[in-house]
Every structure is written in structure tokens, then in C-alpha cells.
Scaffold this motif. Structure first.
Motif, short mmCIF file in Angstrom:
data_model
loop_
_atom_site.label_atom_id
_atom_site.label_comp_id
_atom_site.label_asym_id
_atom_site.label_seq_id
_atom_site.Cartn_x
_atom_site.Cartn_y
_atom_site.Cartn_z
N GLY A 9 5.99 4.36 9.71
CA GLY A 9 4.74 4.18 10.23
C GLY A 9 4.64 4.45 11.87
N THR A 10 6.00 3.75 12.30
CA THR A 10 6.19 3.85 13.61
C THR A 10 6.40 5.07 14.05
OG1 THR A 10 7.02 1.38 13.93
CG2 THR A 10 7.57 2.81 15.81
N ALA A 12 5.71 7.94 12.86
CA ALA A 12 4.48 9.00 12.54
C ALA A 12 3.63 8.52 13.84
CB ALA A 12 3.82 8.40 11.30
N LYS A 13 3.56 7.64 14.18
CA LYS A 13 2.56 7.26 15.50
C LYS A 13 3.08 7.78 16.63
CE LYS A 13 0.26 3.45 17.69
NZ LYS A 13 -0.18 1.77 17.64
N ILE A 14 4.47 7.48 16.98
CA ILE A 14 4.98 7.99 18.09
C ILE A 14 4.85 9.72 18.14
CG2 ILE A 14 7.38 8.47 19.26
CD1 ILE A 14 8.07 5.85 18.33
N GLY A 16 2.77 11.59 16.54
CA GLY A 16 1.16 11.85 16.63
C GLY A 16 0.74 12.53 15.20
N GLU A 18 0.18 11.72 10.74
CA GLU A 18 0.01 10.80 9.80
C GLU A 18 1.17 10.45 8.89
OE1 GLU A 18 -2.49 8.93 9.46
OE2 GLU A 18 -3.68 9.88 10.84
N LYS A 19 1.50 9.40 8.33
CA LYS A 19 2.64 9.03 7.62
C LYS A 19 2.80 10.22 6.29
CE LYS A 19 2.07 4.76 6.44
NZ LYS A 19 2.44 3.42 5.94
#
Length: 269
Positions: A9-10, A12-14, A16, A18-19
Motif C-alpha cells: 500500500g505504501t 503504491a501510494k508513493i 501514484g 492503485e495496489k
């Protein structure tokens, strides 16, 4: 493992995304997590960030996931340089295309703004700056089939030479044909161009008789007749050609009754 890892999750967020994108890339063996724990949770290293961003960039440039995977399976510094050169060439081509579209947008903005502010009934003598025109082959006295063939050759010529144009096609017509009410016997198709070659026609700077035709082309001669009468009344000697530019047409107006054509007629020097 001493290296501090990032959860799916982290990471993917970094990056930009989705998981599920990371899940899919893992499933197809394109981009795999550096570690999966006993519970099946995926973890990634910060060192993988650059690789993932390159994958996203290549995908945006149109490279398929399969081709990206082929590269990653064989990657070497030499292959990487070759890949960068190929993608840079694609990017330059794309940028040029976007610049062309930008020029098109600016042209349409100018044409449409001028059209909305125009006095459709006004006829006047106006000084116009020099303009370069890219011309088709001569079209006079051609049949409909011939005209279609010329149009095809003309548009192919523009595209094959990557000439930046105003992206509208106007027409040049001899004054003698207009006087004889033969306004559709065009001499040339034209578009404006920034290209300075021997193949361009120079519409010279000078005074032109300027007016508008508001409506469909069926009544175009009526507008020309008003301009011819104006020239006669004011003792203006006309030159060889009239130029029609379609500044409100099918692209922005549904009804032909509201089309607007700008007409400029050469004045003999």
C-alpha cells in the motif's frame, strides 16, 4: 533482512498507482516485490522505485507490457541506452505533434473570435501583411472526381512533409470566374504555412478588398456581387485572385445558414 521495506500500500501510494496494479504486475512477472512474508504480504524496496517509474513512463509512451517485460528480462546498460534513444525519438515526435495541435487550437481561437466580432455587412479596403500559402495543383475546370483526387493528394502532401499549417483549407478563385458567376471554379486550394520554400505562394502585402459571406455557399455569388459593385462604385481595379477563408464552418456551427466566409480580393497595384 536489514533493509527497511515498504508495504504494498505504501509503495503504491508513493508511485501514484492503485495496489491492484502492483498485484497485476507481480502476477505477470513484470515487476515483483522484493519480499513476501509468511502471510503473503508483499514488500518493496525503495531501490525499486526508479525501475517502476521507468515502467510507467514506457507504458505511457505506448510500449506494451509484454515488450517492457522482454526488455527487463534481458536488460543491460547497453540495451537501456538503446531503449532510451528509441523512446526519446518517439517522445520528440509526440511533442512535435502536440505543438502542431497547439498551433491548430490557437488558429481556431483567432478565427472564431474574429468571426464573432466581425461586421458581416461591411466591405472595406484593408492593408494585409504578407502571407505564405501552400497551394494544391491547379483545379480549374476539373470534374468532381478530379477534385477529390486533388484534395487527397494535397492533404497527403501536407501530412507527409509535416508542414505546420492553419489546418483549414481555403480556396483561390480567378476574378474573371467570379465576374462570370462561376464562383465554384476554384483555381487552387490553399492553407497558410510558416514554411519558406519555392513551393509556397506569396500573398503579397498590400491593400485588399475585404468582406464576408454569411450563409451557405449557394448564395456566395450574392456576396461577391456586392463586393464587385463596391469596387466599381469606388473605381477600384481588382487584381487576379480572390481568397476565401472559412472562419465559421462545420467544425463549430451546425447550420450552413450561419457559416461565415472571409473574402479578400487582390487590388491591382
Amino acid at each position: 533482512m536489514n533493509e527497511k521495506l515498504l508495504s504494498c500500500g505504501t509503495f503504491a501510494k508513493i508511485c501514484g498507482v492503485e495496489k491492484h496494479v502492483l498485484f497485476h504486475y507481480d502476477e505477470i512477472n513484470l515487476f515483483k516485490p522484493i519480499y513476501i512474508n509468511d502471510k503473503g504480504y508483499r514488500f518493496y524496496s525503495y531501490r525499486q522505485y526508479d525501475t517502476f517509474k521507468v515502467i510507467l513512463a514506457l507504458k505511457k509512451l505506448g510500449m506494451s507490457l509484454k515488450d517492457i517485460q522482454v526488455y527487463l528480462d534481458k536488460r543491460t546498460p547497453e540495451l537501456f541506452l538503446d531503449l532510451l534513444e528509441q523512446q526519446e525519438n518517439k517522445l520528440i515526435e509526440y511533442i512535435n505533434e502536440m505543438q502542431h495541435i497547439h498551433e491548430l487550437i490557437k488558429s481556431y481561437q483567432t478565427f472564431t473570435t474574429d468571426a464573432l466580432n466581425a461586421d458581416y455587412d461591411e466591405i472595406k479596403v484593408e492593408y494585409l501583411a504578407e502571407t505564405r500559402l501552400l497551394l494544391s495543383a491547379n483545379l480549374e475546370n476539373t470534374t468532381s472526381k478530379d477534385f477529390a483526387s486533388f484534395m487527397n493528394d494535397y492533404t497527403t502532401f501536407i501530412e507527409s512533409n509535416q508542414i505546420i499549417t492553419g489546418e483549414f483549407v481555403g480556396v483561390m478563385t480567378k476574378i474573371e470566374n467570379i465576374i462570370n458567376n462561376n464562383v465554384t471554379n476554384y483555381s487552387y486550394l490553399f492553407t497558410t504555412t510558416n514554411n519558406s520554400t519555392q513551393q509556397t505562394f506569396v500573398k503579397k502585402a498590400g491593400n485588399y478588398l475585404c468582406g464576408y459571406h454569411h450563409g451557405s455557399e449557394n448564395k456566395l455569388y450574392d456576396s461577391y456581387l456586392k463586393m464587385l459593385n463596391y469596387a466599381s462604385k469606388h473605381k477600384i481595379t481588382l487584381g487576379q485572385y480572390a481568397f476565401e477563408e472559412y472562419i465559421i464552418s462545420d467544425i463549430c456551427e451546425r447550420s450552413k445558414n450561419h457559416y461565415l466566409t472571409r473574402i479578400t480580393i487582390e487590388i491591382a497595384s
